[in-house]
Every structure is written in C-alpha cells, then in structure tokens.
Motif scaffolding. Sequence first.
Motif, PDB file in Angstrom:
ATOM      1  N   THR A  99       0.811  -1.218   0.000  1.00 33.75           N
ATOM      2  CA  THR A  99       0.000   0.000   0.000  1.00 33.75           C
ATOM      3  C   THR A  99       0.843   1.266   0.000  1.00 33.75           C
ATOM      4  OG1 THR A  99      -1.327  -1.317   1.538  1.00 33.75           O
ATOM      5  CG2 THR A  99      -2.162   0.865   0.965  1.00 33.75           C
ATOM      6  N   GLY A 100       1.996   1.240   0.650  1.00 30.86           N
ATOM      7  CA  GLY A 100       2.824   2.439   0.737  1.00 30.86           C
ATOM      8  C   GLY A 100       3.859   2.564  -0.354  1.00 30.86           C
ATOM      9  N   ALA A 101       3.929   1.598  -1.278  1.00 28.71           N
ATOM     10  CA  ALA A 101       4.890   1.622  -2.400  1.00 28.71           C
ATOM     11  C   ALA A 101       6.325   1.704  -1.899  1.00 28.71           C
ATOM     12  CB  ALA A 101       4.586   2.789  -3.344  1.00 28.71           C
ATOM     13  N   LYS A 102       6.657   0.886  -0.918  1.00 30.53           N
ATOM     14  CA  LYS A 102       7.960   0.983  -0.278  1.00 30.53           C
ATOM     15  C   LYS A 102       8.903  -0.177  -0.531  1.00 30.53           C
ATOM     16  CE  LYS A 102       7.640   4.945   1.378  1.00 30.53           C
ATOM     17  NZ  LYS A 102       7.402   5.369   0.013  1.00 30.53           N
ATOM     18  N   GLY A 103       8.418  -1.334  -1.014  1.00 33.47           N
ATOM     19  CA  GLY A 103       9.265  -2.521  -1.090  1.00 33.47           C
ATOM     20  C   GLY A 103      10.526  -2.338  -1.909  1.00 33.47           C
ATOM     21  N   LEU A 104      10.383  -2.011  -3.182  1.00 28.17           N
ATOM     22  CA  LEU A 104      11.545  -1.813  -4.041  1.00 28.17           C
ATOM     23  C   LEU A 104      12.417  -0.672  -3.532  1.00 28.17           C
ATOM     24  CD1 LEU A 104      11.552  -1.684  -7.926  1.00 28.17           C
ATOM     25  CD2 LEU A 104      12.712   0.061  -6.598  1.00 28.17           C
ATOM     26  N   ASN A 105      11.781   0.369  -3.062  1.00 28.19           N
ATOM     27  CA  ASN A 105      12.535   1.548  -2.629  1.00 28.19           C
ATOM     28  C   ASN A 105      13.352   1.292  -1.368  1.00 28.19           C
ATOM     29  OD1 ASN A 105      11.571   3.630  -4.628  1.00 28.19           O
ATOM     30  ND2 ASN A 105       9.610   2.902  -3.844  1.00 28.19           N
ATOM     31  N   LEU A 106      12.816   0.502  -0.444  1.00 24.24           N
ATOM     32  CA  LEU A 106      13.605   0.124   0.727  1.00 24.24           C
ATOM     33  C   LEU A 106      14.802  -0.722   0.322  1.00 24.24           C
ATOM     34  CD1 LEU A 106      11.200  -0.815   3.668  1.00 24.24           C
ATOM     35  CD2 LEU A 106      12.811   1.084   3.548  1.00 24.24           C
ATOM     36  N   ALA A 107      14.586  -1.642  -0.624  1.00 25.02           N
ATOM     37  CA  ALA A 107      15.685  -2.477  -1.101  1.00 25.02           C
ATOM     38  C   ALA A 107      16.782  -1.621  -1.731  1.00 25.02           C
ATOM     39  CB  ALA A 107      15.157  -3.503  -2.107  1.00 25.02           C
ATOM     40  N   ALA A 108      16.375  -0.647  -2.534  1.00 28.14           N
ATOM     41  CA  ALA A 108      17.357   0.252  -3.146  1.00 28.14           C
ATOM     42  C   ALA A 108      18.100   1.051  -2.086  1.00 28.14           C
ATOM     43  CB  ALA A 108      16.660   1.187  -4.131  1.00 28.14           C
ATOM     44  N   ALA A 109      17.389   1.535  -1.088  1.00 26.78           N
ATOM     45  CA  ALA A 109      18.032   2.304  -0.029  1.00 26.78           C
ATOM     46  C   ALA A 109      19.059   1.464   0.722  1.00 26.78           C
ATOM     47  CB  ALA A 109      16.976   2.838   0.940  1.00 26.78           C
ATOM     48  N   ASP A 110      18.711   0.203   0.992  1.00 23.98           N
ATOM     49  CA  ASP A 110      19.658  -0.688   1.678  1.00 23.98           C
ATOM     50  C   ASP A 110      20.975  -0.772   0.923  1.00 23.98           C
ATOM     51  OD1 ASP A 110      17.694  -1.296   3.552  1.00 23.98           O
ATOM     52  OD2 ASP A 110      17.221  -3.257   2.694  1.00 23.98           O
ATOM     53  N   VAL A 111      20.905  -1.047  -0.384  1.00 23.97           N
ATOM     54  CA  VAL A 111      22.148  -1.288  -1.120  1.00 23.97           C
ATOM     55  C   VAL A 111      22.900   0.004  -1.405  1.00 23.97           C
ATOM     56  CG1 VAL A 111      21.325  -3.464  -2.074  1.00 23.97           C
ATOM     57  CG2 VAL A 111      21.000  -1.361  -3.387  1.00 23.97           C
ATOM     58  N   ILE A 112      22.206   1.127  -1.434  1.00 24.54           N
ATOM     59  CA  ILE A 112      22.915   2.405  -1.564  1.00 24.54           C
ATOM     60  C   ILE A 112      23.759   2.647  -0.313  1.00 24.54           C
ATOM     61  CG2 ILE A 112      22.619   4.917  -1.668  1.00 24.54           C
ATOM     62  CD1 ILE A 112      20.064   4.346  -3.366  1.00 24.54           C
ATOM     63  N   VAL A 113      23.163   2.408   0.855  1.00 25.12           N
ATOM     64  CA  VAL A 113      23.904   2.548   2.118  1.00 25.12           C
ATOM     65  C   VAL A 113      25.070   1.560   2.166  1.00 25.12           C
ATOM     66  CG1 VAL A 113      23.755   2.250   4.629  1.00 25.12           C
ATOM     67  CG2 VAL A 113      21.933   3.458   3.392  1.00 25.12           C
ATOM     68  N   LEU A 114      24.800   0.319   1.737  1.00 28.58           N
ATOM     69  CA  LEU A 114      25.847  -0.702   1.795  1.00 28.58           C
ATOM     70  C   LEU A 114      26.963  -0.409   0.803  1.00 28.58           C
ATOM     71  CD1 LEU A 114      26.911  -3.302   2.943  1.00 28.58           C
ATOM     72  CD2 LEU A 114      25.432  -4.570   1.372  1.00 28.58           C
ATOM     73  N   ALA A 115      26.620   0.049  -0.386  1.00 33.54           N
ATOM     74  CA  ALA A 115      27.656   0.376  -1.369  1.00 33.54           C
ATOM     75  C   ALA A 115      28.576   1.475  -0.841  1.00 33.54           C
ATOM     76  CB  ALA A 115      27.009   0.809  -2.683  1.00 33.54           C
ATOM     77  N   ARG A 116      27.990   2.488  -0.215  1.00 30.48           N
ATOM     78  CA  ARG A 116      28.825   3.556   0.360  1.00 30.48           C
ATOM     79  C   ARG A 116      29.776   2.990   1.410  1.00 30.48           C
ATOM     80  NH1 ARG A 116      23.941   7.936   1.367  1.00 30.48           N
ATOM     81  NH2 ARG A 116      23.683   8.613  -0.804  1.00 30.48           N
ATOM     82  N   ALA A 117      29.276   2.055   2.209  1.00 24.75           N
ATOM     83  CA  ALA A 117      30.103   1.469   3.266  1.00 24.75           C
ATOM     84  C   ALA A 117      31.233   0.629   2.675  1.00 24.75           C
ATOM     85  CB  ALA A 117      29.227   0.619   4.185  1.00 24.75           C
ATOM     86  N   LEU A 118      30.942  -0.142   1.637  1.00 24.31           N
ATOM     87  CA  LEU A 118      31.968  -0.968   1.008  1.00 24.31           C
ATOM     88  C   LEU A 118      33.003  -0.111   0.276  1.00 24.31           C
ATOM     89  CD1 LEU A 118      29.618  -3.771  -0.339  1.00 24.31           C
ATOM     90  CD2 LEU A 118      31.451  -4.088   1.350  1.00 24.31           C
ATOM     91  N   ILE A 119      32.543   0.964  -0.343  1.00 20.04           N
ATOM     92  CA  ILE A 119      33.474   1.872  -1.012  1.00 20.04           C
ATOM     93  C   ILE A 119      34.394   2.538   0.006  1.00 20.04           C
ATOM     94  CG2 ILE A 119      33.619   4.016  -2.353  1.00 20.04           C
ATOM     95  CD1 ILE A 119      30.954   3.084  -3.714  1.00 20.04           C
ATOM     96  N   ALA A 120      33.839   2.946   1.143  1.00 18.47           N
ATOM     97  CA  ALA A 120      34.663   3.551   2.202  1.00 18.47           C
ATOM     98  C   ALA A 120      35.682   2.547   2.727  1.00 18.47           C
ATOM     99  CB  ALA A 120      33.770   4.051   3.327  1.00 18.47           C
ATOM    100  N   TRP A 121      35.255   1.299   2.897  1.00 15.24           N
ATOM    101  CA  TRP A 121      36.176   0.246   3.362  1.00 15.24           C
ATOM    102  C   TRP A 121      37.313   0.054   2.366  1.00 15.24           C
ATOM    103  CZ3 TRP A 121      36.815  -4.386   0.620  1.00 15.24           C
ATOM    104  CH2 TRP A 121      37.631  -5.346   1.243  1.00 15.24           C
ATOM    105  N   ARG A 122      36.992   0.025   1.080  1.00 14.97           N
ATOM    106  CA  ARG A 122      38.029  -0.174   0.060  1.00 14.97           C
ATOM    107  C   ARG A 122      39.007   0.996   0.029  1.00 14.97           C
ATOM    108  NH1 ARG A 122      38.942  -2.586  -4.897  1.00 14.97           N
ATOM    109  NH2 ARG A 122      38.365  -4.472  -3.773  1.00 14.97           N
ATOM    110  N   ARG A 123      38.481   2.214   0.157  1.00 10.43           N
ATOM    111  CA  ARG A 123      39.334   3.397  -0.002  1.00 10.43           C
ATOM    112  C   ARG A 123      40.135   3.730   1.251  1.00 10.43           C
ATOM    113  NH1 ARG A 123      35.059   7.308  -3.333  1.00 10.43           N
ATOM    114  NH2 ARG A 123      35.192   6.145  -5.320  1.00 10.43           N
TER     115      ARG A 123
END
Length: 394
Positions: free
Chosen positions: A296-320
């Motif tokens: 009903t709130g149109a959140k499923g895909l968007n929450l998934a995208a938000a998760d991996v955006i946060v995780l990608a930033r964390a992995l990039i910071a770890w690498r750098r």
Amino acid sequence: MRTTVGIIGAGPAGLLLARLLHNAGIASVVLERRNRTYVEHRQRAGILEQATVDALRAAGAGERMDREGMPHHGIELRFGRRTHRVDFPSLTGARGVMVYAQTEVVKDLIALQLAEGGPLLFGTEVTAVEGADSDSPTIRYLHEGREQTLACDFVVGCDGFHGVSRHAVPTSARTTYERSYPYSWLGILAEAAPVYEELIYAHSARGFALASMRSASVSRLYLQVPNGTDPEEWHDERIWDELDARFATDTDPGWKLERGPVTSKAVLPMRSRVTEPMRHGRVFLAGDAAHIVPPTGAKGLNLAAADVIVLARALIAWRRTGSAELLDTYSDTCLRRVWRAEHFSYFMTTTLHADPAQSAFETRLQLSQLERVVTSRHAAAELAENYTGLPLPH
C-alpha cells in the motif's frame, strides 16, 4: 572462483548493488536461482521514490527510465464518495515519484551488468553460505549441474525471505517481527489506457481499491479481497464492475475506468516483517531478505534500493580507507529507515482497508483520519514526505 562481494539474488537490490560497486571499481559476482526470462518478467512494484530515481540515474541506469517512465506529482484519495488530491511538490520541496515498473528497472540493470559488469550467473542454486564470522565467507552453489564455491570478502543476501542468505544469521542471533493482515489484494494487468493521470487510492464500504499504471496503454489495478481468494473466481467483467463501484464518487457519477483484456491476475497476501539485525559477521541482508512491507505504501523496491545504496557507500569507504565503521553501522542505519517505512505502510494499509471484523466505530475513525489528511497541510505533508521517500543518510 573468488571475488570481493558475492551477491545472492538478481532482483533490483542485487543488480543495483553490483552496478554501484562496478562503478567504484569493486569486483562482484551475482548468483540468481531463476533464469533470465523469469527474472525480467516477474511483476512487482512500479513506483520509484525520488532517491531511487536519483540513484539509478547516478548509476548510469536512468536513460530508458527518463524516456519511458511517467513522473507523478501527487496521488488521489477517494473516500466518502468524494475525491481529493495530495500535491507532492508543494508539500515536499519539489519531490515526486516515477512510475516505472520493476520489470523495466531489472531489464536495464541486467543489460548493464552483462555488458560491463562482473559475472551474472542465472540458473544458479545457492545451497549454503558458510564462514560468516570469518574474513573469507564462502557461497556454495550449483551451476550447470556442478557444485561450485565462491570465496568472498563479503556476502550480500538479496534473495528474499525464502532465500538461503537469511539462514547465515544464526537463529539465536536474529529476531523477526511480523504482522499478517486479514485481507489480500487481487492484482491485475490490463490492456486498457488509464483514464486517470495519477494513482487513485480508494476507501469504500466495499473494500479498498487502487488504480495504478504501467504505461499509457497498460493499467495496473488492485482490489481488496478475502485471504485465500482464488483469482479464477473473478472473471473480467466482475473485476471491472467491482473496481467501478469502489471508485465511484458523487461529484462525478459518470466516471468509469477504461476496460480492456486482463492479461494477468494474481492474489497477493498482505504482511509486514522485519528481521534484525541485517548483518552477521561479513554477511549482509538487503531488501526482502531483511524486511517485507504491504504494498500500500509503495515501499518494497525503494527500501531495497536504499539498503544497497547505504551498503555500497560502506563498502566503497572500506576499500578506499580500510575503515569498517560504515559497515559496522549498516544494520542500525538501515533499520531506522526500515521501521519508518514499515509504519507508513501500516498506516496506509490500516487506514484504507476494511478489516472484516472492524466495527462501524472503527470505520468512522478511518474516515476521520483521511479527512484530516486532506484538510491539514501538516497531515498531508507527513503523507507526501513518506510517500516520496525520506532522505537517505549520508
């Protein structure tokens, strides 16, 4: 085979993460149980928050979305046989949403991954994730009839609630919170041009209805139905008649949906579920592997995208930098946003649906809440801000 990040699941979360990592020079391998045709045609969400739209553009996956997607600047609420519009830009500082089906997002990301990214293996059954607490977790999988292993620095589970990755978090170390709702959705795709410019959410004595779209010629529509409903019990004419009855208003009594052939129909159960934490050792959960919301709130895909955006930033910071600080806070960072989205989805669901056991008193409370939304700028802004998506943490 060895890689930096092993990604289980080629839905939008896994594919977007692979793309973000590729753009940062971080190797990954994506393992998907289903074949490509199935993945590219499974019907899911179609509403993209502003942050998801921005992320796809930044990842280089926004060209077709911008050409074929449909920007929306509000929604329509129908209740008490009246209609009201919630205008997003005036309430959120110019934010809106994009109507662009998940199937199309997935097609775009698959094409990019196959053309430029690391390995994407379809028809691959992951059998186990081992060594979550070690520096080199391993994914065991079957591909082309052979058992193989993928050694990783990190494993990310984007394989849904029934996937293998959730079980890499020991039962003793995880807690699941859930709620099931006493109704389902009958969802249809129809070859019929939408006669509405924006989504319509309808509260009626007959039950909830939602009018959405996939394109200028394809409508996506939903009806509240009892749990356990067989979709074959609903022939096309019955569906269209019921939709018209639930969307009916006194202000425009002649308003009707454009009818056309129903090309698919299915019954979707309604449930909320959150698993905490979203990380154990070097295994991270994202999307439906960690949380599910009613649509009903149109959140499923968007929450998934938000998760991996946060995780990608964390992995990039770890690498750098070599710092694991953002990785260590990944679960807490995501869960704050997850619970806000869960609450919004719960609010939209319980306010707009008719519980089979609810009293006349409870129905009046629903109508009072909806009246508050359309007469109070503060209440309307709260809905609009949550619907278009709260800002991602930086």
